[in-house]
Design a protein around this motif. Structure first.
Motif, short mmCIF file in Angstrom:
data_model
loop_
_atom_site.label_atom_id
_atom_site.label_comp_id
_atom_site.label_asym_id
_atom_site.label_seq_id
_atom_site.Cartn_x
_atom_site.Cartn_y
_atom_site.Cartn_z
N LEU A 119 0.81 -1.22 0.00
CA LEU A 119 0.00 0.00 0.00
C LEU A 119 0.84 1.27 0.00
CD1 LEU A 119 -2.80 -0.98 2.56
CD2 LEU A 119 -2.87 -1.11 0.07
N ALA A 146 -3.63 -0.68 7.08
CA ALA A 146 -4.73 -1.07 6.19
C ALA A 146 -6.08 -0.75 6.82
CB ALA A 146 -4.63 -2.57 5.87
N LEU A 147 -6.27 -1.09 8.09
CA LEU A 147 -7.55 -0.80 8.74
C LEU A 147 -7.80 0.70 8.88
CD1 LEU A 147 -8.16 -3.27 11.72
CD2 LEU A 147 -9.40 -3.10 9.56
N GLY A 167 -7.01 2.84 6.75
CA GLY A 167 -7.22 3.40 5.44
C GLY A 167 -6.09 4.30 4.96
N THR A 169 -14.30 2.49 13.25
CA THR A 169 -13.69 1.26 12.74
C THR A 169 -13.89 0.11 13.71
OG1 THR A 169 -12.02 2.52 11.52
CG2 THR A 169 -11.52 0.21 11.99
N GLN A 178 -10.79 -8.04 7.51
CA GLN A 178 -11.01 -6.71 6.95
C GLN A 178 -9.70 -6.08 6.46
OE1 GLN A 178 -13.28 -4.23 9.61
NE2 GLN A 178 -15.05 -5.60 9.64
N ALA A 179 -8.62 -6.28 7.21
CA ALA A 179 -7.33 -5.74 6.79
C ALA A 179 -6.85 -6.44 5.51
CB ALA A 179 -6.31 -5.92 7.90
N ARG A 180 -6.98 -7.76 5.46
CA ARG A 180 -6.54 -8.49 4.27
C ARG A 180 -7.38 -8.12 3.04
NH1 ARG A 180 -5.84 -13.03 8.03
NH2 ARG A 180 -3.58 -13.39 8.27
N ALA A 181 -8.66 -7.83 3.26
CA ALA A 181 -9.52 -7.45 2.14
C ALA A 181 -8.99 -6.17 1.50
CB ALA A 181 -10.95 -7.26 2.61
N ARG A 182 -8.55 -5.20 2.31
CA ARG A 182 -8.02 -3.97 1.73
C ARG A 182 -6.69 -4.24 1.03
NH1 ARG A 182 -5.08 1.08 3.15
NH2 ARG A 182 -5.73 2.45 1.46
N ARG A 196 -7.34 -5.74 -2.31
CA ARG A 196 -7.86 -4.81 -3.30
C ARG A 196 -6.76 -3.99 -3.93
NH1 ARG A 196 -12.03 -3.89 0.53
NH2 ARG A 196 -11.08 -1.94 1.14
#
Length: 357
Positions: free
Chosen positions: A48, A82-83, A85, A328, A350-354, A357
């Motif tokens: 990221l 990641a969480l 953002g 959050t 949720q962190a892995r999902a971001r 992406r």
């Protein structure tokens, strides 16, 4: 015949623990004999953005323990960014030794030189054992540093920002467990009243909570007593005390099968990194009906401050995002309750999902 405790062989990729599949990109061992520097910098992910994470200065029992710590901390930074953002990756560094006896300007400058050789893939900040003033010295050898003193052009110590994020996370958890009164009248046990814990105590008292604290440092307790007097109870330990909320704000790994069995708190939320001794503890807490706020979700306020400095955010934007830590956390806890999954697993997903992406 005396026996010795076996030490796990020093390894990064060929491991047998939960870090074996963590996927670290780069691990650098740093040595400068002139200053006595021994340090490890771990870059977990730059997916990221540049890996941002503090430098911990600590006396470890052996080098293997330092390596495990930096690998776990750097992975946590990836998930934390990641969480939150943020367009940042995860990294961390540890300097091995007692900061009270080993820390010198020469050592900090030598460390800055090693950070600079990574050419911005890792950006350092403060952590346990280091301060914003130390970062001013590190910054004489590299521009890849954030969180310096205000006089040095930085945003200053991040302890208050971390505490504010933890408070917002704790308040969100308390409102979900006890209703709109949240923390008012609840007893919170704060473990560790250093540069984050002491600010958290102030926020809790202002919110109407009753606060008990424990700390191994007589100096830290003396500073707290000077600020708060009799408003705070001092206990030998708070992890097994009669409290509604247990707030670990010192070192990690305080939650294991034994300590979870002794917990009387309904909520666990604090500033310490890596609070679980192993991943399985997440399920033990859930099985006992204890709401654990995953540490890297709760303690991201400091990252938001120093990351915001790095990214050029305004003070208002930084403050807004720190207060959003509560939103959050509310999302994580609500999802966990609806799916009957442990909170740590939900936060990880949720962190892995971001990241995916």
């Amino acid at each position: 015949m005396p026996t010795t405790t076996p030490v796990e062989p020093l390894a990064v990729f060929d491991r047998s623990d939960d870090l074996a599949t963590a996927g670290h990109e780069q691990v650098v061992f740093c040595r400068d004999d002139r200053s006595g520097l021994r340090a490890i910098i771990a870059i977990h992910s730059t997916l990221l953005g540049p890996a941002l994470g503090g430098t911990r200065f600590k006396a470890y029992p052996h080098e293997s323990a330092a390596l495990v710590d930096v690998l776990r901390l750097s992975q946590g930074m990836t998930f934390k960014a990641a969480l939150a953002g943020m367009p940042l990756g995860g990294g961390k560094a540890v300097i091995i030794g007692d900061p009270d006896t080993l820390k010198t300007p020469e050592l900090l400058a030598a460390y800055g030189g090693f950070v600079d050789r990574l050419a911005g893939h890792y950006v350092t900040a403060a952590d346990i054992g280091t301060t914003d003033a130390d970062l001013d010295i590190v910054g004489t050898r590299t521009r890849h540093v954030t969180g310096r003193t205000r006089a040095g052009g930085g945003s200053g110590d991040s302890g208050r920002s971390t505490a504010t994020g933890v408070f917002e996370a704790m308040r969100a958890a308390a409102e979900l467990v006890w209703g709109d009164d949240g923390l008012r009248g609840r007893r919170v046990g704060v473990e560790g009243v250093g540069k984050v814990g002491r600010h958290l105590v102030d926020l809790l008292l202002a919110a109407g909570a009753r606060v008990a604290v424990a700390d191994a440092s007589p100096a830290a307790l003396a500073r707290l007593r000077a600020d708060q007097g009799a408003a705070v109870a001092v206990l030998p330990s708070v992890i097994d005390a009669d409290v509604d909320v247990y707030a670990p704000c010192a070192l990690g790994a305080t939650l294991d099968a034994g300590s979870v069995g002794r917990l009387r708190a309904r909520v666990v939320c604090g500033a310490a990194n890596n609070q679980l001794a192993s991943a399985e503890v997440d399920e033990l807490l859930a099985a006992r009906g204890i709401v654990w706020v995953p540490d890297y979700a709760a303690n991201s306020g400091g990252l938001i401050q120093v990351g915001g400095e790095l990214l050029g955010w305004s003070a208002a934007e930084v403050e807004h995002r720190i207060h959003d830590v509560g939103l959050t956390v509310r999302g994580i806890l609500t999802t966990a309750a609806a799916t009957l999954l442990p909170t740590g697993r939900v936060a990880d997903e949720q962190a892995r999902a971001r990241l995916n992406r």
